[in-house]
Design a protein around this motif. Structure first.
Motif, mmCIF file in Angstrom:
data_model
loop_
_atom_site.group_PDB
_atom_site.id
_atom_site.type_symbol
_atom_site.label_atom_id
_atom_site.label_comp_id
_atom_site.label_asym_id
_atom_site.label_seq_id
_atom_site.Cartn_x
_atom_site.Cartn_y
_atom_site.Cartn_z
ATOM 1 N N GLN A 37 0.971 -2.203 3.043
ATOM 2 C CA GLN A 37 2.304 -1.631 2.917
ATOM 3 C C GLN A 37 2.388 -0.409 3.828
ATOM 4 O OE1 GLN A 37 2.688 -0.836 -1.265
ATOM 5 N NE2 GLN A 37 3.069 -2.984 -1.768
ATOM 6 N N TRP A 39 3.056 2.833 3.316
ATOM 7 C CA TRP A 39 2.377 4.066 2.912
ATOM 8 C C TRP A 39 0.870 3.953 3.107
ATOM 9 C CZ3 TRP A 39 -1.319 4.176 -0.843
ATOM 10 C CH2 TRP A 39 -1.387 3.086 -1.712
ATOM 11 N N GLU A 40 0.333 2.723 3.014
ATOM 12 C CA GLU A 40 -1.105 2.530 3.201
ATOM 13 C C GLU A 40 -1.506 2.761 4.656
ATOM 14 O OE1 GLU A 40 -2.130 -0.702 -0.252
ATOM 15 O OE2 GLU A 40 -1.169 -1.427 1.575
ATOM 16 N N SER A 43 -1.619 6.485 5.243
ATOM 17 C CA SER A 43 -2.805 7.129 4.680
ATOM 18 C C SER A 43 -4.061 6.753 5.465
ATOM 19 C CB SER A 43 -2.966 6.782 3.202
ATOM 20 O OG SER A 43 -3.249 5.421 3.040
ATOM 21 N N PRO A 72 -2.857 7.846 -1.401
ATOM 22 C CA PRO A 72 -1.522 8.021 -0.818
ATOM 23 C C PRO A 72 -1.266 9.468 -0.400
ATOM 24 C CG PRO A 72 -1.369 7.764 -3.181
ATOM 25 C CD PRO A 72 -2.802 7.556 -2.822
ATOM 26 N N SER A 77 5.912 8.516 1.145
ATOM 27 C CA SER A 77 7.129 7.886 0.635
ATOM 28 C C SER A 77 7.287 8.250 -0.829
ATOM 29 C CB SER A 77 7.064 6.372 0.809
ATOM 30 O OG SER A 77 5.956 5.858 0.145
ATOM 31 N N VAL A 80 8.694 4.921 -3.307
ATOM 32 C CA VAL A 80 7.840 3.772 -3.608
ATOM 33 C C VAL A 80 6.714 4.233 -4.524
ATOM 34 C CG1 VAL A 80 6.288 2.055 -2.611
ATOM 35 C CG2 VAL A 80 8.344 2.714 -1.392
ATOM 36 N N CYS A 82 3.127 4.200 -5.460
ATOM 37 C CA CYS A 82 1.903 3.897 -4.723
ATOM 38 C C CYS A 82 0.765 3.616 -5.698
ATOM 39 C CB CYS A 82 1.528 5.069 -3.825
ATOM 40 S SG CYS A 82 2.805 5.515 -2.655
ATOM 41 N N ASP A 83 0.107 2.487 -5.511
ATOM 42 C CA ASP A 83 -1.064 2.131 -6.308
ATOM 43 C C ASP A 83 -2.288 2.172 -5.395
ATOM 44 O OD1 ASP A 83 -2.865 1.218 -8.158
ATOM 45 O OD2 ASP A 83 -2.201 -0.871 -8.061
ATOM 46 N N PRO A 84 -3.124 3.211 -5.487
ATOM 47 C CA PRO A 84 -4.257 3.341 -4.570
ATOM 48 C C PRO A 84 -5.305 2.237 -4.710
ATOM 49 C CG PRO A 84 -3.944 5.355 -5.840
ATOM 50 C CD PRO A 84 -3.003 4.349 -6.381
ATOM 51 N N ARG A 86 -4.749 -0.983 -5.357
ATOM 52 C CA ARG A 86 -4.089 -2.282 -5.252
ATOM 53 C C ARG A 86 -5.013 -3.306 -4.596
ATOM 54 N NH1 ARG A 86 -0.696 -5.123 -1.640
ATOM 55 N NH2 ARG A 86 -1.117 -3.715 0.084
#
Length: 160
Positions: A37, A39-40, A43, A72, A77, A80, A82-84, A86
């Motif tokens: 995604q 944001w990933e 980062s 993140p 963002s 959204v 964010c699930d670090p 994921r």
């Protein structure tokens, strides 16, 4: 006309899993793309990734990177969630996937993530088909590494 600057081979590395080489015998390595995604990617550009506890999960004819942490950014963002931790899909050829499934199911191997790096504008992960080491194998590797260091020190001092 100016030439483009070439990247040094080690400068594109985002994260490495050094523990994997200590814990496992790496039999075969593959290069896989990652489905990310926005944001990933941001980062990763900031270098906020950890693949120390990650491994590859093979399910339903696809491969997933499990356990990798992409921290993140606070400014990336805000709209959204964010699930670090994921689970991220790995992009591999059908032939590579078949090879991985065959090795893992029949021969008792596992698949671990070895390194995360940039290749042009794409994020790639190097995965390895691995078999676990016994404790005495780890000690043997440490002895061999220390002997190589001692040998290089001796040769350095002998040439003076």
């Amino acid at each position: 006309m100016t030439k483009k600057k070439e990247h040094k081979p080690g400068s594109a590395t985002i994260a490495q899993n050094k523990r994997a080489r200590h814990e496992y015998f790496i039999e075969q390595e593959f290069e896989a793309g990652l489905s990310l995604q926005g944001w990933e990617v941001k980062s990763l550009r900031a270098g906020k990734a950890n693949i120390g506890d990650s491994y590859v999960l093979l399910k339903d004819g696809e491969a997933y990177l499990f356990g990798a942490t992409f921290q993140p950014l606070t400014v990336a963002s805000s709209h959204v969630v964010c699930d670090p931790m994921r689970t991220r899909k790995l992009l591999l050829n059908k032939r590579e996937l078949d090879s991985l499934f065959g090795r893992v199911n029949r021969e008792g191997y596992t698949v671990v993530a070895l390194s995360l790096y940039w290749k042009n504008a794409w994020v790639k992960v190097k995965i390895g088909v691995a078999k676990g080491k016994k404790e005495y194998d780890k000690r043997t590797d440490i002895k061999e590494r220390e002997w190589q260091l001692d040998k290089s020190r001796i040769m350095k001092h002998a040439s003076r």
